[in-house]
Motif scaffolding. Structure first.
Motif, PDB file in Angstrom:
ATOM      1  N   ASP A   1     -14.107 -67.425 -52.178  1.00 24.80           N
ATOM      2  CA  ASP A   1     -13.622 -68.509 -53.046  1.00 24.80           C
ATOM      3  C   ASP A   1     -14.610 -69.668 -53.144  1.00 24.80           C
ATOM      4  O   ASP A   1     -14.601 -70.401 -54.143  1.00 24.80           O
TER       5      ASP A   1
ATOM      6  N   ILE B   1     -10.497 -64.704 -45.271  1.00 22.85           N
ATOM      7  CA  ILE B   1     -10.787 -63.274 -45.467  1.00 22.85           C
ATOM      8  C   ILE B   1     -12.283 -63.042 -45.668  1.00 22.85           C
ATOM      9  O   ILE B   1     -12.859 -62.102 -45.097  1.00 22.85           O
ATOM     10  N   ALA B   2     -12.931 -63.921 -46.459  1.00 27.29           N
ATOM     11  CA  ALA B   2     -14.372 -63.730 -46.707  1.00 27.29           C
ATOM     12  C   ALA B   2     -15.162 -63.868 -45.400  1.00 27.29           C
ATOM     13  O   ALA B   2     -15.995 -63.003 -45.078  1.00 27.29           O
TER      14      ALA B   2
ATOM     15  N   ARG C   1       6.165 -70.128 -54.029  1.00 26.57           N
ATOM     16  CA  ARG C   1       5.996 -68.903 -53.241  1.00 26.57           C
ATOM     17  C   ARG C   1       7.158 -68.775 -52.275  1.00 26.57           C
ATOM     18  O   ARG C   1       7.495 -69.699 -51.557  1.00 26.57           O
TER      19      ARG C   1
ATOM     20  N   ARG D   1      -0.209 -62.022 -45.330  1.00 33.36           N
ATOM     21  CA  ARG D   1      -1.538 -62.556 -45.000  1.00 33.36           C
ATOM     22  C   ARG D   1      -1.745 -62.742 -43.504  1.00 33.36           C
ATOM     23  O   ARG D   1      -2.772 -62.371 -42.950  1.00 33.36           O
TER      24      ARG D   1
ATOM     25  N   GLY E   1     -16.396 -70.808 -42.131  1.00 32.68           N
ATOM     26  CA  GLY E   1     -15.069 -70.550 -42.685  1.00 32.68           C
ATOM     27  C   GLY E   1     -14.520 -69.210 -42.238  1.00 32.68           C
ATOM     28  O   GLY E   1     -15.174 -68.176 -42.362  1.00 32.68           O
TER      29      GLY E   1
ATOM     30  N   GLU F   1     -15.245 -72.284 -37.732  1.00 38.14           N
ATOM     31  CA  GLU F   1     -13.995 -72.556 -38.451  1.00 38.14           C
ATOM     32  C   GLU F   1     -13.548 -73.975 -38.108  1.00 38.14           C
ATOM     33  O   GLU F   1     -13.540 -74.364 -36.956  1.00 38.14           O
ATOM     34  N   GLN F   2     -13.121 -74.701 -39.139  1.00 39.81           N
ATOM     35  CA  GLN F   2     -12.726 -76.104 -38.914  1.00 39.81           C
ATOM     36  C   GLN F   2     -11.408 -76.233 -38.150  1.00 39.81           C
ATOM     37  O   GLN F   2     -11.175 -77.208 -37.442  1.00 39.81           O
TER      38      GLN F   2
ATOM     39  N   LYS G   1     -14.798 -76.698 -35.733  1.00 39.54           N
ATOM     40  CA  LYS G   1     -16.161 -76.973 -36.200  1.00 39.54           C
ATOM     41  C   LYS G   1     -16.133 -77.121 -37.713  1.00 39.54           C
ATOM     42  O   LYS G   1     -16.203 -76.134 -38.468  1.00 39.54           O
TER      43      LYS G   1
ATOM     44  N   GLY H   1      -8.781 -61.905 -56.159  1.00 35.99           N
ATOM     45  CA  GLY H   1      -9.690 -62.876 -55.531  1.00 35.99           C
ATOM     46  C   GLY H   1     -10.112 -62.437 -54.136  1.00 35.99           C
ATOM     47  O   GLY H   1     -11.296 -62.478 -53.786  1.00 35.99           O
ATOM     48  N   ALA H   2      -9.161 -62.012 -53.331  1.00 37.97           N
ATOM     49  CA  ALA H   2      -9.491 -61.597 -51.970  1.00 37.97           C
ATOM     50  C   ALA H   2     -10.275 -60.289 -51.985  1.00 37.97           C
ATOM     51  O   ALA H   2     -11.167 -60.066 -51.161  1.00 37.97           O
ATOM     52  N   GLY H   3      -9.949 -59.425 -52.935  1.00 35.98           N
ATOM     53  CA  GLY H   3     -10.699 -58.166 -53.079  1.00 35.98           C
ATOM     54  C   GLY H   3     -12.161 -58.442 -53.382  1.00 35.98           C
ATOM     55  O   GLY H   3     -13.059 -57.761 -52.853  1.00 35.98           O
TER      56      GLY H   3
ATOM     57  N   LEU I   1     -17.904 -78.132 -40.833  1.00 33.51           N
ATOM     58  CA  LEU I   1     -19.287 -78.361 -41.266  1.00 33.51           C
ATOM     59  C   LEU I   1     -19.361 -79.569 -42.199  1.00 33.51           C
ATOM     60  O   LEU I   1     -18.584 -79.693 -43.146  1.00 33.51           O
TER      61      LEU I   1
ATOM     62  N   GLY J   1      -4.770 -60.636 -59.193  1.00 37.80           N
ATOM     63  CA  GLY J   1      -4.568 -60.243 -57.788  1.00 37.80           C
ATOM     64  C   GLY J   1      -5.847 -59.678 -57.194  1.00 37.80           C
ATOM     65  O   GLY J   1      -5.821 -58.688 -56.471  1.00 37.80           O
TER      66      GLY J   1
ATOM     67  N   SER K   1      -2.226 -58.885 -52.249  1.00 38.96           N
ATOM     68  CA  SER K   1      -2.355 -57.445 -52.497  1.00 38.96           C
ATOM     69  C   SER K   1      -3.803 -57.090 -52.812  1.00 38.96           C
ATOM     70  O   SER K   1      -4.584 -57.952 -53.228  1.00 38.96           O
TER      71      SER K   1
END
Ligand code: FAD
Length: 433
Positions: free
Chosen positions: A321, A17-18, A205, A124, A14, A37-38, A144, A333-335, A146, A331, A50
């Motif tokens: 995630d 960001i992670a 959004r 983003r 994947g 990455e798919q 790819k 989750g990405a952090g 998985l 705000g 943010s």
């Protein structure tokens, strides 16, 4: 960079960001890594995200280049007096205290939540573009998807992809997002925690040119981050794209179920948004009127109903995630993806980690150190999301209580020492080796 190259290989599944930050960090610590990455290329949506103080600190711990990429594209509040403001909170249902209902820019701010970094929004796709520059040639594989992971007799893990191809590795880190396949492999496809569930909130959004936003709601509210609260809905706004664009996310709570899973987005319309926000004050309505006629609508799913009992199984592990998908109301989750990356990299680069058994201990230590904090975020995000909408039990529309809850909870998120977090994880590893 660590002195000698590790004798094991890490597969990161994947490229969000992670995954991208993990691949960059491991590569720069001399740990052999491949990113699968798919999609045919890296890609992010054109929306804002943010990052708070913990996330910024984690970037620096992971790799200075990640922090520099963020600094390059990050947009802060436009006013110097609001550099530490996370959000100004307003009563979005209020008709404002201006003489003209068309110009409500003088609406009183109910309260302000601040922190050491203030609001730091990035587009983003722009952030990802900068991060990709740090991913060296040859470590990414695209198309790819998985499907499965099996173990060979010699202990190597075999990655099986949807296109029929295979690859071999020593450890698999699933950074494959909210609909993670790796999660299903860790907990079992039929387990309730294998899939996320609907929080009964969805979000429109939109991105609006800043000059138009200023025209609609005035300079103070348009060029600095705001949270417009209301009954059963809330709208947050912050500047992105160096202040040229206003990012708008408008949440609505619904008793209805989400019909489209596994799709998490659907085409919505501005008219639909205006219907959902009927009765809100002119600031909210005037901004919604500026959005495109067709609006993308995101269902907010999370892992809050059935939290995972583990993030790892053998030498397969979850990060970002995939492990702890959360609603976005803190705000953070990405952090938390970046925190995961910092801790995983600290454990994997440890000189004592050599064998497959050691790698299992690494993932077990990661699970031990990360699960409680990240799963708390998932629950707390739901709670503050309800606070913004005057729905939280015992809080309702009491602004003093809402402010106190946010400050307390944001403190837990922001006030962490990332290096100590990594050191604590290493101590957990010591106990296991
Ligand atoms: P993803 O970004 O989902 O990446 C997963 C990647 O894995 C994708 O590239 C996907 O194609 C790939 N993949 C999936 N399955 C496979 C497979 N089987 N094989 C190979 N590849 C696969 N967080 C914040 O910190 N601040 C915010 O302001 C914020 N705002 C948000 C607003 C909204 C409306 C939402 C929904 C979320 C928000 N978040 C925010 C949360 C944040 O977006 C996520 O936590 C973060 O993007 C998750 O990154 P990830 O890398 O774990 O997953």
């Amino acid at each position: 960079m660590a002195a000698s190259k590790k004798n094991f290989h890490v597969a990161v599944v994947g490229g969000g960001i992670a995954g991208v930050t993990l691949a960059i960090t491991l590569h720069h610590r001399n740990i052999p890594v491949t990113l699968y990455e798919q999609a045919p290329a890296f890609g992010e949506v054109g929306a804002g995200v943010s990052f708070g103080p913990n996330a910024v600190a984690a970037m620096k711990t992971c790799h200075q280049g990640i922090f520099e990429a963020f600094e390059k594209v990050c947009t802060r509040n436009m006013w110097s007096s609001k550099q530490n403001v996370w959000f100004d909170y307003l009563d979005g249902h209020s008709m404002g205290n201006s003489t003209s209902a068309q110009n409500s820019s003088h609406q009183d701010i109910a309260f302000t939540i601040s922190n050491s970094t203030g609001q730091t929004g990035v587009h983003r796709a722009h952030f990802l573009d900068e991060l990709i520059r740090l991913v060296p040639d040859g470590i990414s594989r695209f198309n790819k998807r998985l499907d499965d992971v099996t173990e060979r007799e010699d202990g190597k893990l075999v990655l099986k992809f949807a296109d029929g191809s295979e690859d071999v590795t020593d450890v698999v880190i699933g950074c494959d997002g909210i609909k993670s396949r790796v999660r299903q492999l860790v907990v079992g496809e039929d387990h309730p925690s294998a899939n996320p569930t609907y929080t009964h909130k969805y979000a429109y959004r939109g991105l609006v040119p800043m000059d138009k936003a200023i025209g609609a709601i005035g300079e103070e509210l348009a060029s600095n981050s705001c949270m417009h609260m209301g009954p059963g809905g809330h709208m947050l706004t912050f500047p992105v794209n160096q202040g040229k664009t206003l990012n708008i996310v408008a949440f609505h709570t619904t008793p209805d179920s989400w019909a489209d899973y596994p799709r998490l987005t659907r085409q919505g319309t501005r008219d639909e948004a205006l219907r959902d926000f009927a009765g809100y004050g002119p600031n909210v309505i005037n901004l919604l009127k500026l959005t495109d006629e067709d609006l993308s609508l995101w269902a907010i799913f999370d892992l809050g109903e059935y939290p995972l009992s583990t993030f790892s199984k053998g030498r397969i592990c979850l990060s970002g995630d995939a492990a702890h998908a959360t609603s976005p109301h803190h705000g953070a989750g990405a952090g938390f993806c970046l925190e995961d990356t910092a801790v995983l990299a600290a454990l994997l680069e440890d000189d004592r980690v050599q064998t497959h058994k050691d790698l299992e201990h690494v993932l077990d230590a990661f699970d031990f150190c990360r699960r409680e904090r990240t799963q708390w975020l998932v629950q707390s995000s739901r709670f503050v999301g309800d606070c913004y909408e005057w729905r939280a039990e015992g809080i309702e529309r009491d602004f003093k209580k809402i402010e106190k809850e946010i400050n307390h909870r944001n403190g837990i998120i922001a006030n962490v020492d990332i290096d100590k977090m990594c050191e604590d994880a290493r101590q957990q590893l010591t106990q296991r080796l």
